[in-house]
Design a protein around this motif. Structure first.
Motif, PDB file in Angstrom:
ATOM      1  N   SER A   4      90.602  60.090  46.835  1.00 60.14           N
ATOM      2  CA  SER A   4      90.817  60.482  48.222  1.00 60.14           C
ATOM      3  C   SER A   4      89.515  60.379  49.009  1.00 60.14           C
ATOM      4  N   ASP A   5      88.378  60.484  48.325  1.00 55.84           N
ATOM      5  CA  ASP A   5      87.096  60.354  49.013  1.00 55.84           C
ATOM      6  C   ASP A   5      86.849  58.908  49.464  1.00 55.84           C
ATOM      7  N   TYR A   6      87.444  57.945  48.786  1.00 56.72           N
ATOM      8  CA  TYR A   6      87.237  56.531  49.137  1.00 56.72           C
ATOM      9  C   TYR A   6      88.059  56.118  50.353  1.00 56.72           C
ATOM     10  N   LYS A   7      89.092  56.898  50.725  1.00 54.46           N
ATOM     11  CA  LYS A   7      89.917  56.578  51.890  1.00 54.46           C
ATOM     12  C   LYS A   7      89.099  56.679  53.169  1.00 54.46           C
ATOM     13  N   ASP A   8      88.139  57.555  53.205  1.00 53.68           N
ATOM     14  CA  ASP A   8      87.395  57.804  54.423  1.00 53.68           C
ATOM     15  C   ASP A   8      86.222  56.833  54.606  1.00 53.68           C
ATOM     16  N   LEU A   9      86.044  55.893  53.705  1.00 55.13           N
ATOM     17  CA  LEU A   9      84.922  54.962  53.815  1.00 55.13           C
ATOM     18  C   LEU A   9      85.221  53.913  54.880  1.00 55.13           C
ATOM     19  N   THR A  10      84.342  53.766  55.820  1.00 60.02           N
ATOM     20  CA  THR A  10      84.457  52.733  56.849  1.00 60.02           C
ATOM     21  C   THR A  10      83.098  52.064  56.984  1.00 60.02           C
ATOM     22  N   PHE A  11      83.101  50.954  57.648  1.00 65.21           N
ATOM     23  CA  PHE A  11      81.841  50.232  57.829  1.00 65.21           C
ATOM     24  C   PHE A  11      80.949  50.938  58.854  1.00 65.21           C
ATOM     25  N   ASP A  12      81.501  51.858  59.594  1.00 63.83           N
ATOM     26  CA  ASP A  12      80.691  52.608  60.565  1.00 63.83           C
ATOM     27  C   ASP A  12      79.761  53.595  59.855  1.00 63.83           C
ATOM     28  N   ASN A  13      80.138  54.060  58.672  1.00 63.69           N
ATOM     29  CA  ASN A  13      79.319  55.053  57.977  1.00 63.69           C
ATOM     30  C   ASN A  13      78.839  54.543  56.619  1.00 63.69           C
TER      31      ASN A  13
END
Length: 194
Positions: A4-13
């Motif tokens: 679930s922690d990997y869902k929030d990964l975006t190129f913005d952060n």
């Protein structure tokens, strides 16, 4: 860390990504760059290599053909020499323009010597071919089979080449002598300049 922690990964952060994810991303990015570079740079080299290999194969085949000829060069030269000598001998058996009159006399004398009686002896106009000319002579003679054979043998024995064509043998209407109609031909080599 769970999935679930990997869902929030975006190129913005990207800076906040965990180190293992950053490492996997950098390795994937490097692999993509290396793969694209390899494809664009090396594919031309593979095409060039394939062309060179085909050229090599063609050149090897040509070398083998030429080598086979080179091995037989001495035999070819000997064969050419024999052919030139043979051609020279045959060329001497062909009459030139000055010999035609004498040859006509030889043909008629051969027939008379065989015991034949000439009804027709008609030299025809010369027919030019590729590198030679034919001089046909229409002949009609009376005699018997043996005399015809002796005549044709005599023509074959002449020092110049004479051939016999379109031979027809028939009996005269009165049932008497045989008549042979034929065309005797001699040949003359046409000079290359003429």
């Amino acid at each position: 860390m769970d999935l679930s922690d990997y869902k929030d990964l975006t190129f913005d952060n990207i800076g906040d990504w965990p180190v293992p994810v950053k490492l996997v991303t950098v390795l994937a990015f490097c692999a993509a760059i290396i793969g694209a570079g390899y494809y664009y740079l090396m594919m031309d080299e593979y095409d060039a290599l394939a062309k060179v290999e085909k050229t090599e194969k063609d050149l090897r085949a040509e070398l083998e053909r030429k080598q086979a000829k080179a091995v037989n060069l001495a035999a070819y030269k000997e064969q050419l020499k024999e052919m030139q000598e043979s051609f020279g001998v045959m060329l001497r058996q062909l009459p030139d323009k000055n010999d035609i009159a004498g040859l006509l006399v030889d043909v008629s004398q051969t027939g008379l010597a065989a015991g034949l009686e000439f009804e027709l002896f008609q030299p025809m106009p010369e027919i030019k071919r590729d590198f030679y000319a034919e001089k046909p002579i229409k002949i009609r003679v009376k005699g018997d089979y043996h005399e015809f054979g002796e005549f044709v043998s005599g023509l074959a024995a002449l020092p110049l080449i004479v051939t016999v064509h379109d031979v027809k043998i028939s009996r005269k209407k009165d049932g008497g002598q045989l008549v042979m109609e034929a065309t005797a031909k001699t040949y003359r080599y046409l000079e290359e300049a003429g």
